[in-house]
Design a protein around this motif. Structure first.
Motif, PDB file in Angstrom:
ATOM      1  N   VAL A 193      25.975  61.679  13.267  1.00  0.00           N
ATOM      2  CA  VAL A 193      24.816  61.693  12.383  1.00  0.00           C
ATOM      3  C   VAL A 193      24.133  60.333  12.497  1.00  0.00           C
ATOM      4  O   VAL A 193      24.777  59.293  12.429  1.00  0.00           O
ATOM      5  N   ALA A 194      22.834  60.342  12.685  1.00  0.00           N
ATOM      6  CA  ALA A 194      22.079  59.097  12.867  1.00  0.00           C
ATOM      7  C   ALA A 194      22.105  58.255  11.599  1.00  0.00           C
ATOM      8  O   ALA A 194      22.293  58.768  10.499  1.00  0.00           O
ATOM      9  N   CYS A 195      21.911  56.964  11.763  1.00  0.00           N
ATOM     10  CA  CYS A 195      21.823  56.055  10.618  1.00  0.00           C
ATOM     11  C   CYS A 195      20.475  56.217   9.937  1.00  0.00           C
ATOM     12  O   CYS A 195      19.480  56.497  10.592  1.00  0.00           O
ATOM     13  N   GLY A 196      20.451  55.984   8.636  1.00  0.00           N
ATOM     14  CA  GLY A 196      19.193  55.946   7.911  1.00  0.00           C
ATOM     15  C   GLY A 196      18.466  54.651   8.226  1.00  0.00           C
ATOM     16  O   GLY A 196      19.036  53.722   8.815  1.00  0.00           O
ATOM     17  N   GLN A 197      17.203  54.551   7.832  1.00  0.00           N
ATOM     18  CA  GLN A 197      16.412  53.357   8.144  1.00  0.00           C
ATOM     19  C   GLN A 197      17.003  52.098   7.526  1.00  0.00           C
ATOM     20  O   GLN A 197      17.097  51.068   8.187  1.00  0.00           O
ATOM     21  N   THR A 198      17.386  52.145   6.256  1.00  0.00           N
ATOM     22  CA  THR A 198      17.938  50.939   5.629  1.00  0.00           C
ATOM     23  C   THR A 198      19.292  50.590   6.230  1.00  0.00           C
ATOM     24  O   THR A 198      19.607  49.416   6.421  1.00  0.00           O
ATOM     25  N   GLN A 199      20.076  51.606   6.529  1.00  0.00           N
ATOM     26  CA  GLN A 199      21.389  51.374   7.142  1.00  0.00           C
ATOM     27  C   GLN A 199      21.209  50.757   8.529  1.00  0.00           C
ATOM     28  O   GLN A 199      21.934  49.839   8.908  1.00  0.00           O
ATOM     29  N   TYR A 200      20.238  51.231   9.276  1.00  0.00           N
ATOM     30  CA  TYR A 200      19.964  50.691  10.609  1.00  0.00           C
ATOM     31  C   TYR A 200      19.449  49.253  10.521  1.00  0.00           C
ATOM     32  O   TYR A 200      19.827  48.393  11.315  1.00  0.00           O
ATOM     33  N   ALA A 201      18.609  48.980   9.538  1.00  0.00           N
ATOM     34  CA  ALA A 201      18.096  47.615   9.353  1.00  0.00           C
ATOM     35  C   ALA A 201      19.231  46.652   9.019  1.00  0.00           C
ATOM     36  O   ALA A 201      19.277  45.523   9.524  1.00  0.00           O
ATOM     37  N   GLU A 202      20.160  47.091   8.168  1.00  0.00           N
ATOM     38  CA  GLU A 202      21.309  46.250   7.836  1.00  0.00           C
ATOM     39  C   GLU A 202      22.196  46.034   9.055  1.00  0.00           C
ATOM     40  O   GLU A 202      22.741  44.949   9.264  1.00  0.00           O
ATOM     41  N   TYR A 203      22.330  47.069   9.890  1.00  0.00           N
ATOM     42  CA  TYR A 203      23.116  46.939  11.110  1.00  0.00           C
ATOM     43  C   TYR A 203      22.468  45.924  12.057  1.00  0.00           C
ATOM     44  O   TYR A 203      23.146  45.090  12.651  1.00  0.00           O
ATOM     45  N   LEU A 204      21.138  45.982  12.197  1.00  0.00           N
ATOM     46  CA  LEU A 204      20.445  45.046  13.081  1.00  0.00           C
ATOM     47  C   LEU A 204      20.594  43.612  12.605  1.00  0.00           C
ATOM     48  O   LEU A 204      20.668  42.691  13.417  1.00  0.00           O
ATOM     49  N   ALA A 205      20.642  43.412  11.296  1.00  0.00           N
ATOM     50  CA  ALA A 205      20.792  42.060  10.755  1.00  0.00           C
ATOM     51  C   ALA A 205      22.149  41.469  11.109  1.00  0.00           C
ATOM     52  O   ALA A 205      22.287  40.257  11.247  1.00  0.00           O
ATOM     53  N   SER A 206      23.164  42.324  11.286  1.00  0.00           N
ATOM     54  CA  SER A 206      24.503  41.835  11.584  1.00  0.00           C
ATOM     55  C   SER A 206      24.889  42.000  13.062  1.00  0.00           C
ATOM     56  O   SER A 206      25.953  41.555  13.465  1.00  0.00           O
ATOM     57  N   ALA A 207      24.034  42.625  13.861  1.00  0.00           N
ATOM     58  CA  ALA A 207      24.349  42.879  15.273  1.00  0.00           C
ATOM     59  C   ALA A 207      24.121  41.629  16.119  1.00  0.00           C
ATOM     60  O   ALA A 207      23.578  40.628  15.657  1.00  0.00           O
ATOM     61  N   ASP A 208      24.543  41.713  17.365  1.00  0.00           N
ATOM     62  CA  ASP A 208      24.373  40.626  18.319  1.00  0.00           C
ATOM     63  C   ASP A 208      22.875  40.344  18.513  1.00  0.00           C
ATOM     64  O   ASP A 208      22.122  41.241  18.898  1.00  0.00           O
ATOM     65  N   PRO A 209      22.426  39.124  18.234  1.00  0.00           N
ATOM     66  CA  PRO A 209      20.993  38.815  18.331  1.00  0.00           C
ATOM     67  C   PRO A 209      20.404  39.032  19.729  1.00  0.00           C
ATOM     68  O   PRO A 209      19.236  39.368  19.856  1.00  0.00           O
ATOM     69  N   VAL A 210      21.206  38.863  20.769  1.00  0.00           N
ATOM     70  CA  VAL A 210      20.707  39.056  22.130  1.00  0.00           C
ATOM     71  C   VAL A 210      20.352  40.529  22.356  1.00  0.00           C
ATOM     72  O   VAL A 210      19.304  40.849  22.923  1.00  0.00           O
ATOM     73  N   LYS A 211      21.213  41.434  21.871  1.00  0.00           N
ATOM     74  CA  LYS A 211      20.934  42.857  22.009  1.00  0.00           C
ATOM     75  C   LYS A 211      19.705  43.251  21.202  1.00  0.00           C
ATOM     76  O   LYS A 211      18.875  44.034  21.656  1.00  0.00           O
ATOM     77  N   VAL A 212      19.600  42.715  20.007  1.00  0.00           N
ATOM     78  CA  VAL A 212      18.467  43.060  19.145  1.00  0.00           C
ATOM     79  C   VAL A 212      17.161  42.557  19.761  1.00  0.00           C
ATOM     80  O   VAL A 212      16.159  43.264  19.774  1.00  0.00           O
ATOM     81  N   MET A 213      17.167  41.347  20.306  1.00  0.00           N
ATOM     82  CA  MET A 213      15.953  40.808  20.918  1.00  0.00           C
ATOM     83  C   MET A 213      15.579  41.543  22.197  1.00  0.00           C
ATOM     84  O   MET A 213      14.403  41.643  22.526  1.00  0.00           O
ATOM     85  N   SER A 214      16.560  42.079  22.928  1.00  0.00           N
ATOM     86  CA  SER A 214      16.213  42.855  24.119  1.00  0.00           C
ATOM     87  C   SER A 214      15.631  44.207  23.733  1.00  0.00           C
ATOM     88  O   SER A 214      14.780  44.740  24.439  1.00  0.00           O
ATOM     89  N   ALA A 215      16.059  44.749  22.590  1.00  0.00           N
ATOM     90  CA  ALA A 215      15.510  46.023  22.127  1.00  0.00           C
ATOM     91  C   ALA A 215      14.150  45.844  21.468  1.00  0.00           C
ATOM     92  O   ALA A 215      13.259  46.669  21.622  1.00  0.00           O
ATOM     93  N   TYR A 216      13.993  44.764  20.714  1.00  0.00           N
ATOM     94  CA  TYR A 216      12.746  44.480  19.999  1.00  0.00           C
ATOM     95  C   TYR A 216      12.308  43.051  20.318  1.00  0.00           C
ATOM     96  O   TYR A 216      12.492  42.143  19.521  1.00  0.00           O
ATOM     97  N   PRO A 217      11.701  42.812  21.482  1.00  0.00           N
ATOM     98  CA  PRO A 217      11.369  41.445  21.887  1.00  0.00           C
ATOM     99  C   PRO A 217      10.368  40.748  20.963  1.00  0.00           C
ATOM    100  O   PRO A 217      10.431  39.547  20.773  1.00  0.00           O
TER     101      PRO A 217
END
Length: 110
Positions: free
Chosen positions: A71-95
């Motif tokens: 089951v996919a993450c909700g928007q707030t859950q995904y935003a919280e995940y991005l805040a704690s995820a590896d910054p390099v991965k996040v920047m490659s996904a959202y430059p």
């Protein structure tokens, strides 16, 4: 006639840009899949043949649980995940951080 040709040329140039802006890249899809796997939904009993299971997280609809699919993450859950995820991965996904969900601001205590 020239207005029609200019309009057609502009539409031909703009269409790929609009499509690229709305579609998520492969890195963003991989981050969403990681979020879904870390926040997996578990049930005590198997679903009956005629039973639908809708999944919510903190009041936010995540989707319908089906066997064999995450089951996919909700928007707030995904935003919280991005805040704690590896910054390099996040920047490659959202430059440019455009289109990246932001975690909700916490209200200041009085």
């Amino acid at each position: 006639m020239t207005r029609l040709l200019i309009s057609a040329a502009l539409l031909a140039l703009i269409a790929p840009l609009a499509q690229a802006a709305t579609a998520e890249n492969a890195d963003a899809k991989a981050l969403r899949a990681e979020c879904a796997s870390q926040n997996a939904v578990k049930f005590d009993q198997a679903a009956a043949a005629n039973e639908y299971r809708f999944v919510y997280n903190r009041g936010e609809y995540r989707g319908e649980a089906t066997s064999g699919q995450a089951v996919a993450c909700g928007q707030t859950q995904y935003a919280e995940y991005l805040a704690s995820a590896d910054p390099v991965k996040v920047m490659s996904a959202y430059p440019t951080a455009a289109g990246r969900p932001q975690p909700a601001k916490k209200a200041a205590a009085k």
